[in-house]
Design a protein around this motif. Structure first.
Motif, PDB file in Angstrom:
ATOM      1  N   VAL A 117     -33.761  25.819 -26.808  1.00  0.00           N
ATOM      2  CA  VAL A 117     -32.692  25.235 -27.608  1.00  0.00           C
ATOM      3  C   VAL A 117     -31.412  26.013 -27.321  1.00  0.00           C
ATOM      4  O   VAL A 117     -31.468  27.162 -26.869  1.00  0.00           O
ATOM      5  CB  VAL A 117     -32.992  25.272 -29.122  1.00  0.00           C
ATOM      6  CG1 VAL A 117     -34.214  24.444 -29.456  1.00  0.00           C
ATOM      7  CG2 VAL A 117     -33.148  26.696 -29.618  1.00  0.00           C
ATOM      8  N   VAL A 118     -30.264  25.380 -27.597  1.00  0.00           N
ATOM      9  CA  VAL A 118     -28.969  26.050 -27.436  1.00  0.00           C
ATOM     10  C   VAL A 118     -28.348  26.209 -28.814  1.00  0.00           C
ATOM     11  O   VAL A 118     -28.191  25.233 -29.557  1.00  0.00           O
ATOM     12  CB  VAL A 118     -28.035  25.261 -26.508  1.00  0.00           C
ATOM     13  CG1 VAL A 118     -26.663  25.928 -26.448  1.00  0.00           C
ATOM     14  CG2 VAL A 118     -28.636  25.168 -25.106  1.00  0.00           C
ATOM     15  N   VAL A 119     -28.013  27.442 -29.139  1.00  0.00           N
ATOM     16  CA  VAL A 119     -27.399  27.756 -30.429  1.00  0.00           C
ATOM     17  C   VAL A 119     -25.996  28.291 -30.180  1.00  0.00           C
ATOM     18  O   VAL A 119     -25.813  29.224 -29.387  1.00  0.00           O
ATOM     19  CB  VAL A 119     -28.236  28.803 -31.196  1.00  0.00           C
ATOM     20  CG1 VAL A 119     -27.493  29.279 -32.438  1.00  0.00           C
ATOM     21  CG2 VAL A 119     -29.596  28.243 -31.560  1.00  0.00           C
ATOM     22  N   ARG A 120     -25.006  27.692 -30.848  1.00  0.00           N
ATOM     23  CA  ARG A 120     -23.642  28.205 -30.740  1.00  0.00           C
ATOM     24  C   ARG A 120     -23.380  29.103 -31.944  1.00  0.00           C
ATOM     25  O   ARG A 120     -23.517  28.675 -33.087  1.00  0.00           O
ATOM     26  CB  ARG A 120     -22.627  27.067 -30.678  1.00  0.00           C
ATOM     27  CG  ARG A 120     -21.213  27.579 -30.414  1.00  0.00           C
ATOM     28  CD  ARG A 120     -20.279  26.467 -30.040  1.00  0.00           C
ATOM     29  NE  ARG A 120     -20.561  25.964 -28.691  1.00  0.00           N
ATOM     30  CZ  ARG A 120     -20.159  26.557 -27.570  1.00  0.00           C
ATOM     31  NH1 ARG A 120     -19.475  27.684 -27.631  1.00  0.00           N
ATOM     32  NH2 ARG A 120     -20.437  26.028 -26.402  1.00  0.00           N
ATOM     33  N   THR A 121     -23.031  30.336 -31.659  1.00  0.00           N
ATOM     34  CA  THR A 121     -22.879  31.326 -32.725  1.00  0.00           C
ATOM     35  C   THR A 121     -21.485  31.248 -33.342  1.00  0.00           C
ATOM     36  O   THR A 121     -20.517  30.811 -32.715  1.00  0.00           O
ATOM     37  CB  THR A 121     -23.117  32.741 -32.193  1.00  0.00           C
ATOM     38  OG1 THR A 121     -22.071  33.081 -31.282  1.00  0.00           O
ATOM     39  CG2 THR A 121     -24.458  32.830 -31.479  1.00  0.00           C
ATOM     40  N   VAL A 161     -32.276  33.111 -22.822  1.00  0.00           N
ATOM     41  CA  VAL A 161     -32.333  32.595 -21.450  1.00  0.00           C
ATOM     42  C   VAL A 161     -30.997  32.812 -20.759  1.00  0.00           C
ATOM     43  O   VAL A 161     -30.914  33.309 -19.638  1.00  0.00           O
ATOM     44  CB  VAL A 161     -32.710  31.102 -21.428  1.00  0.00           C
ATOM     45  CG1 VAL A 161     -32.731  30.574 -19.996  1.00  0.00           C
ATOM     46  CG2 VAL A 161     -34.048  30.883 -22.099  1.00  0.00           C
ATOM     47  N   SER A 162     -29.916  32.408 -21.433  1.00  0.00           N
ATOM     48  CA  SER A 162     -28.584  32.545 -20.852  1.00  0.00           C
ATOM     49  C   SER A 162     -27.549  32.571 -21.961  1.00  0.00           C
ATOM     50  O   SER A 162     -27.801  32.148 -23.089  1.00  0.00           O
ATOM     51  CB  SER A 162     -28.284  31.390 -19.884  1.00  0.00           C
ATOM     52  OG  SER A 162     -28.255  30.150 -20.583  1.00  0.00           O
ATOM     53  N   VAL A 163     -26.366  33.086 -21.623  1.00  0.00           N
ATOM     54  CA  VAL A 163     -25.251  33.159 -22.563  1.00  0.00           C
ATOM     55  C   VAL A 163     -24.035  32.541 -21.898  1.00  0.00           C
ATOM     56  O   VAL A 163     -23.701  32.875 -20.763  1.00  0.00           O
ATOM     57  CB  VAL A 163     -24.938  34.615 -22.959  1.00  0.00           C
ATOM     58  CG1 VAL A 163     -23.720  34.672 -23.877  1.00  0.00           C
ATOM     59  CG2 VAL A 163     -26.141  35.258 -23.629  1.00  0.00           C
ATOM     60  N   SER A 164     -23.374  31.606 -22.603  1.00  0.00           N
ATOM     61  CA  SER A 164     -22.182  30.955 -22.081  1.00  0.00           C
ATOM     62  C   SER A 164     -21.061  31.096 -23.093  1.00  0.00           C
ATOM     63  O   SER A 164     -21.238  30.778 -24.274  1.00  0.00           O
ATOM     64  CB  SER A 164     -22.450  29.466 -21.795  1.00  0.00           C
ATOM     65  OG  SER A 164     -21.258  28.817 -21.397  1.00  0.00           O
ATOM     66  N   ASP A 165     -19.917  31.575 -22.624  1.00  0.00           N
ATOM     67  CA  ASP A 165     -18.764  31.755 -23.512  1.00  0.00           C
ATOM     68  C   ASP A 165     -17.645  30.823 -23.067  1.00  0.00           C
ATOM     69  O   ASP A 165     -16.531  31.251 -22.777  1.00  0.00           O
ATOM     70  CB  ASP A 165     -18.301  33.214 -23.479  1.00  0.00           C
ATOM     71  CG  ASP A 165     -17.364  33.544 -24.629  1.00  0.00           C
ATOM     72  OD1 ASP A 165     -17.204  32.693 -25.521  1.00  0.00           O
ATOM     73  OD2 ASP A 165     -16.785  34.643 -24.622  1.00  0.00           O
ATOM     74  N   ASP A 166     -17.961  29.518 -23.028  1.00  0.00           N
ATOM     75  CA  ASP A 166     -17.014  28.512 -22.574  1.00  0.00           C
ATOM     76  C   ASP A 166     -16.129  28.085 -23.745  1.00  0.00           C
ATOM     77  O   ASP A 166     -16.514  27.270 -24.573  1.00  0.00           O
ATOM     78  CB  ASP A 166     -17.764  27.296 -22.002  1.00  0.00           C
ATOM     79  CG  ASP A 166     -16.808  26.290 -21.364  1.00  0.00           C
ATOM     80  OD1 ASP A 166     -15.579  26.536 -21.394  1.00  0.00           O
ATOM     81  OD2 ASP A 166     -17.296  25.262 -20.851  1.00  0.00           O
ATOM     82  N   GLY A 171     -14.063  22.232 -30.428  1.00  0.00           N
ATOM     83  CA  GLY A 171     -14.767  22.606 -31.643  1.00  0.00           C
ATOM     84  C   GLY A 171     -15.701  23.778 -31.480  1.00  0.00           C
ATOM     85  O   GLY A 171     -16.487  24.049 -32.386  1.00  0.00           O
ATOM     86  N   SER A 172     -15.644  24.467 -30.347  1.00  0.00           N
ATOM     87  CA  SER A 172     -16.553  25.595 -30.157  1.00  0.00           C
ATOM     88  C   SER A 172     -16.135  26.741 -31.061  1.00  0.00           C
ATOM     89  O   SER A 172     -14.959  27.020 -31.239  1.00  0.00           O
ATOM     90  CB  SER A 172     -16.544  26.055 -28.693  1.00  0.00           C
ATOM     91  OG  SER A 172     -15.278  26.559 -28.344  1.00  0.00           O
ATOM     92  N   SER A 173     -17.115  27.389 -31.677  1.00  0.00           N
ATOM     93  CA  SER A 173     -16.826  28.476 -32.602  1.00  0.00           C
ATOM     94  C   SER A 173     -17.245  29.820 -32.067  1.00  0.00           C
ATOM     95  O   SER A 173     -16.892  30.847 -32.634  1.00  0.00           O
ATOM     96  CB  SER A 173     -17.550  28.218 -33.938  1.00  0.00           C
ATOM     97  OG  SER A 173     -18.944  28.085 -33.717  1.00  0.00           O
ATOM     98  N   GLY A 174     -17.996  29.848 -31.010  1.00  0.00           N
ATOM     99  CA  GLY A 174     -18.467  31.102 -30.454  1.00  0.00           C
ATOM    100  C   GLY A 174     -19.312  30.849 -29.233  1.00  0.00           C
ATOM    101  O   GLY A 174     -19.472  29.704 -28.790  1.00  0.00           O
ATOM    102  N   PRO A 175     -19.878  31.901 -28.662  1.00  0.00           N
ATOM    103  CA  PRO A 175     -20.692  31.748 -27.453  1.00  0.00           C
ATOM    104  C   PRO A 175     -21.900  30.844 -27.694  1.00  0.00           C
ATOM    105  O   PRO A 175     -22.466  30.808 -28.782  1.00  0.00           O
ATOM    106  CB  PRO A 175     -21.131  33.179 -27.143  1.00  0.00           C
ATOM    107  CG  PRO A 175     -20.159  34.058 -27.865  1.00  0.00           C
ATOM    108  CD  PRO A 175     -19.771  33.308 -29.096  1.00  0.00           C
ATOM    109  N   ALA A 176     -22.292  30.118 -26.657  1.00  0.00           N
ATOM    110  CA  ALA A 176     -23.505  29.301 -26.697  1.00  0.00           C
ATOM    111  C   ALA A 176     -24.636  30.096 -26.068  1.00  0.00           C
ATOM    112  O   ALA A 176     -24.510  30.588 -24.943  1.00  0.00           O
ATOM    113  CB  ALA A 176     -23.290  27.993 -25.956  1.00  0.00           C
ATOM    114  N   VAL A 177     -25.730  30.214 -26.790  1.00  0.00           N
ATOM    115  CA  VAL A 177     -26.862  31.008 -26.317  1.00  0.00           C
ATOM    116  C   VAL A 177     -28.074  30.093 -26.168  1.00  0.00           C
ATOM    117  O   VAL A 177     -28.491  29.445 -27.135  1.00  0.00           O
ATOM    118  CB  VAL A 177     -27.187  32.150 -27.299  1.00  0.00           C
ATOM    119  CG1 VAL A 177     -28.312  33.017 -26.750  1.00  0.00           C
ATOM    120  CG2 VAL A 177     -25.952  32.991 -27.574  1.00  0.00           C
ATOM    121  N   GLU A 178     -28.613  30.020 -24.945  1.00  0.00           N
ATOM    122  CA  GLU A 178     -29.849  29.269 -24.722  1.00  0.00           C
ATOM    123  C   GLU A 178     -31.015  30.183 -25.052  1.00  0.00           C
ATOM    124  O   GLU A 178     -31.109  31.305 -24.552  1.00  0.00           O
ATOM    125  CB  GLU A 178     -29.945  28.781 -23.284  1.00  0.00           C
ATOM    126  CG  GLU A 178     -31.180  27.914 -23.030  1.00  0.00           C
ATOM    127  CD  GLU A 178     -31.271  27.400 -21.607  1.00  0.00           C
ATOM    128  OE1 GLU A 178     -32.279  26.762 -21.282  1.00  0.00           O
ATOM    129  OE2 GLU A 178     -30.340  27.667 -20.809  1.00  0.00           O
TER     130      GLU A 178
END
Length: 209
Positions: A117-121, A161-166, A171-178
């Motif tokens: 799953v991908v969680v945006r922090t 799995v991975s970290v994306s800071d796009d 509406g992004s509030s923080g890094p997306a973490v898979e």
């Protein structure tokens, strides 16, 4: 003319001969033992090492592994090798890059009870949150606009799995973490994502800061 008796050498004691023979046997045994130890230490076997960090649920194939020759002795059977790895195998736990692949670290895909799953922090990520690290997922349910309930642990153990800071995403509030999580945690995690809960990723105890 005096009578002189001829001196005869005393016969060698039997126990002395036995002691001499035992000494020779002990020397031979010692030499053979050292030879066997050295010989065993020089014998290597081909086993797999991870070419990259592999997380639970990842398919494990030739691109993810490299063959290394290692002297393992009696421990050889505990590690995966070209002769033992089954096609379609997946990782059952995190295998850091360069680590020898234990047999119990790979298994049948049908037996794996995890998914991604991908969680945006909503907060910045600690430096310890990197691919392969173990983390907790915390959520604070949204009460009303700008107000959140007390944070609680949503997933007690997940693997990054991975970290994306796009920041270009609307509406992004923080890094997306898979993350890799247990299937039993999927429904509650997706519910927290969809209802606007504030999500945070926290390294578990033992992870380096």
């Amino acid at each position: 003319m005096s009578d002189h008796s001829t001196a005869r050498p005393r016969p060698r004691a039997f126990w002395a001969d036995i002691r001499f023979l035992l000494g020779i046997v002990l020397v031979v045994v010692s030499v053979v033992g050292v030879w066997l130890v050295v010989s065993a230490a020089r014998q290597t076997a081909p086993v797999f090492a991870a070419a990259r960090t592999i997380v639970p649920g990842d398919a494990v194939d030739a691109d993810d592994l490299r063959v290394v020759e290692v002297a393992l002795g009696q421990l050889q059977d505990a590690y995966a090798s070209p002769a033992t790895l089954e096609p379609g195998a997946v990782a059952t736990r995190t295998i850091p890059a360069g680590e020898l692949v234990a047999k119990d670290a790979v298994g049948d895909a049908a037996a794996v009870q995890t998914t991604h799953v991908v969680v945006r922090t909503s907060t910045a990520l600690p430096a310890a949150v990197t691919p392969g690290s173990t983390v907790e997922v915390w959520s604070a349910p949204l009460l009303d606009r700008g107000r959140y309930d007390t944070p609680r642990i949503l997933v007690a153990s997940a693997t990054v799995v991975s970290v994306s800071d796009d920041e270009s995403m609307m509406g992004s509030s923080g890094p997306a973490v898979e993350l890799v999580i247990e299937r039993a945690d999927v429904a509650e995690t997706l519910a927290a994502i969809s209802d606007g809960s504030s999500m945070s990723i926290v390294p578990t105890a033992g992870e380096k800061p």
